[in-house]
Design an enzyme around this catalytic site. Structure first.
Site, short mmCIF file in Angstrom:
data_model
loop_
_atom_site.label_atom_id
_atom_site.label_comp_id
_atom_site.label_asym_id
_atom_site.label_seq_id
_atom_site.Cartn_x
_atom_site.Cartn_y
_atom_site.Cartn_z
N LYS B 123 0.81 -1.23 0.00
CA LYS B 123 0.00 0.00 0.00
C LYS B 123 0.84 1.27 0.00
CE LYS B 123 -4.57 -0.96 0.80
NZ LYS B 123 -5.84 -1.01 1.40
N GLY B 169 -4.32 -5.54 5.87
CA GLY B 169 -5.49 -6.36 6.15
C GLY B 169 -6.50 -5.67 7.07
N PHE B 207 -11.20 10.44 6.02
CA PHE B 207 -12.17 9.35 5.85
C PHE B 207 -13.41 9.88 5.14
CE2 PHE B 207 -15.90 7.00 7.59
CZ PHE B 207 -15.66 5.80 6.95
N HIS B 213 -17.33 3.10 -4.68
CA HIS B 213 -16.14 2.42 -5.17
C HIS B 213 -16.24 2.38 -6.70
CE1 HIS B 213 -13.06 -0.94 -5.12
NE2 HIS B 213 -13.53 -0.97 -6.36
N GLU B 280 -8.33 1.32 -8.61
CA GLU B 280 -9.51 1.52 -7.77
C GLU B 280 -9.50 2.89 -7.10
OE1 GLU B 280 -10.68 -3.02 -6.50
OE2 GLU B 280 -9.70 -1.77 -4.98
N GLU B 294 -6.16 1.61 -4.61
CA GLU B 294 -5.06 0.70 -4.91
C GLU B 294 -5.13 0.26 -6.36
OE1 GLU B 294 -5.23 -3.06 -2.88
OE2 GLU B 294 -7.40 -3.08 -2.86
N ARG B 298 -4.05 -7.67 -11.87
CA ARG B 298 -4.56 -8.98 -12.30
C ARG B 298 -5.88 -8.76 -13.02
NH1 ARG B 298 -6.36 -8.44 -6.82
NH2 ARG B 298 -8.60 -8.12 -6.91
N ARG B 344 -22.88 -11.55 -8.08
CA ARG B 344 -22.09 -12.72 -7.67
C ARG B 344 -23.00 -13.63 -6.86
NH1 ARG B 344 -16.11 -10.70 -5.73
NH2 ARG B 344 -15.89 -8.97 -7.20
#
Lengths: 172, 463
Positions: B123, B169, B207, B213, B280, B294, B298, B344
C-alpha cells in the site's frame, strides 16, 4: 466392519493361516459374494489372486485407481499369485507427497538409494523429488521390502502419484 | 490462430480453479492454444479439468499446499511444456515469486512484470507511485509522536482514520470524529501497531463516510502504451466484499470520469504496466473528492461487465500479449453504448449471517435469453467444496440502458434454480428491487443498514 456375510481382510488372513497349518495344496472358499482361492503352487487354472481377491474385499483399502490418489499413503492388498500362501503381506503404496521430478539416485550416475527387493524401514529414503531445484527426500513410510517402483527414474510426477510398492513386514 | 515458435500450438497453463479456471480455458481455446489445468486433488474432476486438454495435480485440497505454492505451479508449467501461465485472480495472481520462477524457465506470465507486482502490491509503495504519477490520493499525514496527533488531525479535518504505516489487512485501523477521540486513540493505535507489526509508526488519513467504489479497467502494452476500457461501479459491498458490479459507473459527471481515466492512464504509463489491471478509487458523494485506493495487477472477478459492455475478451488479450502477439483490443470510447451488470452468486446463507454453505448441488438451471452470460463451474451434481471461496457463479446481463439492465438482471436472477445449497440470490432480489439501487450511485456503506432494515421488517411480519 465385519458383517455375517462379508469377510474382512482380517478374516481372510485368519483363513489363510488356518489353511497354511493344514495339509491343503489348494482351497477355494466362498462367502456370499466373495470367493477366495489360495494355492501353494502357481496354479494356472485359478484366476490371478489379486483380481480374485482385491476388488471384492470390503476393507479399509481403497481400490487402487490410477494417479492421483487423494491421500499420501494408500494401503492395498497385494497378493503375489505365485507365492505360497504364507507369509501373506500387505502392499503399501508410496505416493508422491509433492509434484516434481522423481530421481532414484542422490546424484546422476550414482547408485540408486534402494533396489527393488531391498529391505526398508519407514525412514529409508527411496528417492528424491526435485521441485524447482529443491530436493525433497521421499521415505518408504513403512517397514518391509520394496517390491517395485511404479515410475521410472527421472519421471515427471504429480502430487499423489504412486511411486513404489512396499510389502510390509507383518512378522514383527 | 497464433504464431508460436515453430508453428507449435501454444500451451496455456491455467493455475487457478472455479469459474475463472473455466473462463481461462475458454480464452485459451479462443486463441487456438491448448489449455492445461494445474489443479489440487480436490479439483481433479472439476468442470475446468474436464474442459482442459490435460490436468496436472499440484497438491492436496488445501490451497496452502497447492494453489498458493509458486514452485509447484512453476513445476507444473515445466511438465506441461507451457508457453504461458495464467493465474486468474487471488492465489498467486499477484505474487512476484511465481512470475520470477517462470521467467527463469523462459515461460511467460500473463500479468505484469515482477517489479510492477512489487511496486503496486504494498500500500505504501503503491501510494508513492500514485503520487508521483499525479494520481489524486487521500490527504494523509504521518505522525511520529502520538501526543502531537490531535494537532495534525485538526489541520486535516474530521472524520479521519488512524492507520499503521506498516499495517495491512485492515488491522489496527481506527475511525475518529474529533480531536478528543484522536488524542485518546492514537497512543493505543501506536502500541497495537508496535505489537502487531513491530513498528508503531502511524498516519492519519481523511475518511469518506459516503463514498462510492469506482474502478477503471486498463490494459498496458508494457512499454508505456495504455488503453482504458471504461469504469465499473462496485459500491454494493458487504464487509468489503463486492456483491454487484456494473459498467459504466452510473451518474458520473464528464469531469469526474475524465479525472479517473486520466489518472489511471498516467499511473499505467508511469509503471510501463503490462497487461490487464484495475485502478480503484473512492468517489465521494458529499464532495468532489476522488482518491486512489489501490491498483490490482490482475484480471478482476468483475471483468465480465467490461467485456460485455465493450464487446471484448480481456482474458484472451492477456494471453495474446503474454505470447508476444497483438492483444487485438480496439480503442473504445470512455463510456460504452450499453450497460452491463453482474451479480455474484455465492454459496452462503444470507439469512444466517452469510455463513458458507458448501455441499452437494443437486440441481442447477441457468437463465437463457438475450444479453445473458453466466460464468460458472457449477453443474447439477457438483459437490461444492469447503476448501475455497464461496463464489458459485457470476450472472451478467447486458442491455441498452441501465433501467433495462436492472430489470433484465432481476428477471434473470429470478430464473436461476440452485438446489441443495443456500445461495445469496435472495440478497440480489432485494438489491435489484430497491429504489436506491434502481436510482443508481449508492455508496459502499449503503448495503449493510439497508439489509438490516430488510431483516427487521421480515421479523416484524413474522411476529
Amino acid at each position: 466392519m465385519t458383517t455375517p456375510s462379508t469377510p474382512s481382510w482380517q478374516d481372510i488372513l485368519d483363513l489363510v493361516t488356518q489353511l497354511d497349518d493344514g495339509s491343503f495344496a489348494s482351497a477355494t472358499v466362498e462367502f456370499r459374494d466373495v470367493s477366495v482361492r489360495v494355492s501353494r503352487s502357481a496354479d494356472a487354472t485359478a484366476p490371478a489372486a489379486p483380481s480374485a481377491l482385491a476388488p471384492q474385499v470390503p476393507q479399509p483399502t481403497a481400490t487402487v485407481v490410477a494417479p492421483p490418489a487423494a491421500t499420501a499413503v494408500t494401503t492395498v492388498p497385494v497378493v503375489a499369485a505365485a507365492s505360497p500362501v504364507a507369509p501373506v503381506s500387505t502392499g503399501t503404496l508410496v505416493t508422491a507427497p509433492i509434484i516434481g521430478v522423481f530421481y532414484r539416485s542422490p546424484t546422476p550416475g550414482a547408485a540408486p538409494f534402494v533396489e527393488p527387493g531391498a529391505t526398508v524401514t519407514a525412514d529409508t529414503t527411496i528417492g528424491i523429488i526435485e521441485v524447482m531445484k529443491l530436493m525433497n527426500p521421499v521415505s518408504a513410510g513403512s517397514a518391509g521390502f520394496l517390491k517395485e517402483f511404479l515410475v521410472a527414474d527421472n519421471a515427471q510426477i504429480e502430487f499423489g502419484q504412486p511411486l513404489a510398492v512396499i510389502i510390509e513386514d507383518t512378522s514383527s | 490462430m497464433t504464431n508460436a515458435p515453430e508453428g507449435k500450438i501454444p500451451v496455456v497453463l491455467v493455475a487457478n480453479r472455479g469459474e475463472i479456471a473455466v473462463r481461462i480455458v475458454a480464452a485459451a481455446r479462443r486463441i487456438g492454444a491448448s489449455p492445461v489445468l494445474a489443479a489440487s486433488a480436490a479439483d481433479a474432476d472439476s468442470l475446468a479439468a474436464r474442459l482442459a486438454d490435460r490436468v496436472i495435480i499440484i497438491g492436496p485440497a488445501q490451497a496452502g499446499k497447492s494453489y498458493l505454492r509458486p514452485e509447484y505451479v512453476a513445476e507444473a508449467a515445466v511438465h506441461a511444456g507451457a508457453d504461458v501461465v495464467h493465474a486468474g485472480y487471488g492465489f498467486l495472481s499477484e505474487q512476484p515469486e511465481l512470475a520470477e520462477l517462470l521467467e527463469a524457465q523462459n515461460i511467460a506470465f500473463a500479468g505484469p512484470r515482477p517489479e510492477t507486482l512489487r511496486a503496486v502490491g504494498d500500500k505504501t509503495s503503491a501510494r508513492r507511485v500514485a503520487v508521483a504519477a499525479g494520481v489524486p490520493v487521500a490527504v494523509a499525514t504521518e505522525i511520529d509522536d502520538p501526543s502531537f496527533a490531535a494537532a495534525l488531525g485538526d489541520a486535516l479535518g474530521y472524520p479521519l482514520l488512524i492507520k499503521a504505516v506498516h499495517g495491512g489487512g485492515g488491522r489496527g485501523i481506527r475511525l475518529v470524529h474529533n480531536s478528543a477521540e484522536l488524542a485518546e486513540l492514537a497512543p493505543q493505535a501506536a502500541a497495537e501497531a508496535q505489537a502487531a507489526f513491530g513498528n508503531g509508526a502511524l498516519y492519519l488519513e481523511r475518511f469518506y463516510p459516503a463514498a462510492r467504489h469506482v474502478e477503471v479497467q486498463v490494459f498496458g502494452d508494457g512499454e508505456g502504451g495504455v488503453q482504458v476500457f471504461g469504469d465499473r461501479d462496485c459500491s454494493v459491498q458487504r464487509r468489503h466484499q463486492k456483491l454487484i458490479e456494473e459498467c459504466p459507473a452510473p451518474g458520473l459527471s464528464k469531469a469526474r470520469r475524465l479525472v479517473l481515466h486520466d489518472a489511471s492512464r498516467a499511473l499505467v504509463k508511469a509503471l510501463r504496466y503490462r497487461g490487464a489491471g484495475t485502478v480503484e478509487f473512492l468517489v465521494d458523494t458529499e464532495s468532489d473528492d476522488v482518491v486512489f485506493l489501490e491498483m490490482n495487477a490482475r484480471i478482476q472477478v468483475e471483468h465480465p461487465v467490461t467485456e460485455e459492455a465493450f464487446g471484448i475478451d480481456l482474458v484472451a488479450a492477456q494471453l495474446r500479449l503474454a505470447l508476444g502477439l497483438d492483444p487485438q483490443l480496439p480503442d473504445v470510447p470512455a463510456v460504452p453504448s450499453v450497460v452491463a451488470i453482474e451479480v455474484r452468486i455465492n454459496a452462503e446463507d444470507p439469512d444466517n449471517d452469510f455463513r458458507p454453505n458448501p455441499g452437494l448441488i443437486t440441481h442447477v438451471d441457468w437463465p437463457r435469453g438475450p444479453g445473458i452470460r453466466v460464468d460458472t463451474h457449477v453443474e447439477s451434481g457438483y459437490r461444492f467444496p469447503p476448501f475455497y471461496d464461496s463464489l458459485m457463479a457470476k450472472l451478467i446481463v447486458r442491455a441498452c440502458s441501465r433501467t433495462a439492465a436492472v430489470e433484465a438482471l432481476r428477471s434473470a436472477a429470478d430464473a436461476v434454480r440452485i438446489e441443495g445449497v443456500k445461495t445469496t440470490l435472495p440478497l440480489h432480489d432485494f438489491v435489484l428491487s430497491h429504489p436506491d439501487f434502481i436510482r443508481g450511485g449508492v455508496s459502499t456503506t449503503w448495503f449493510a443498514p439497508a439489509w438490516e432494515h430488510r431483516n427487521s421488517l421480515i421479523k416484524e411480519v413474522a411476529q
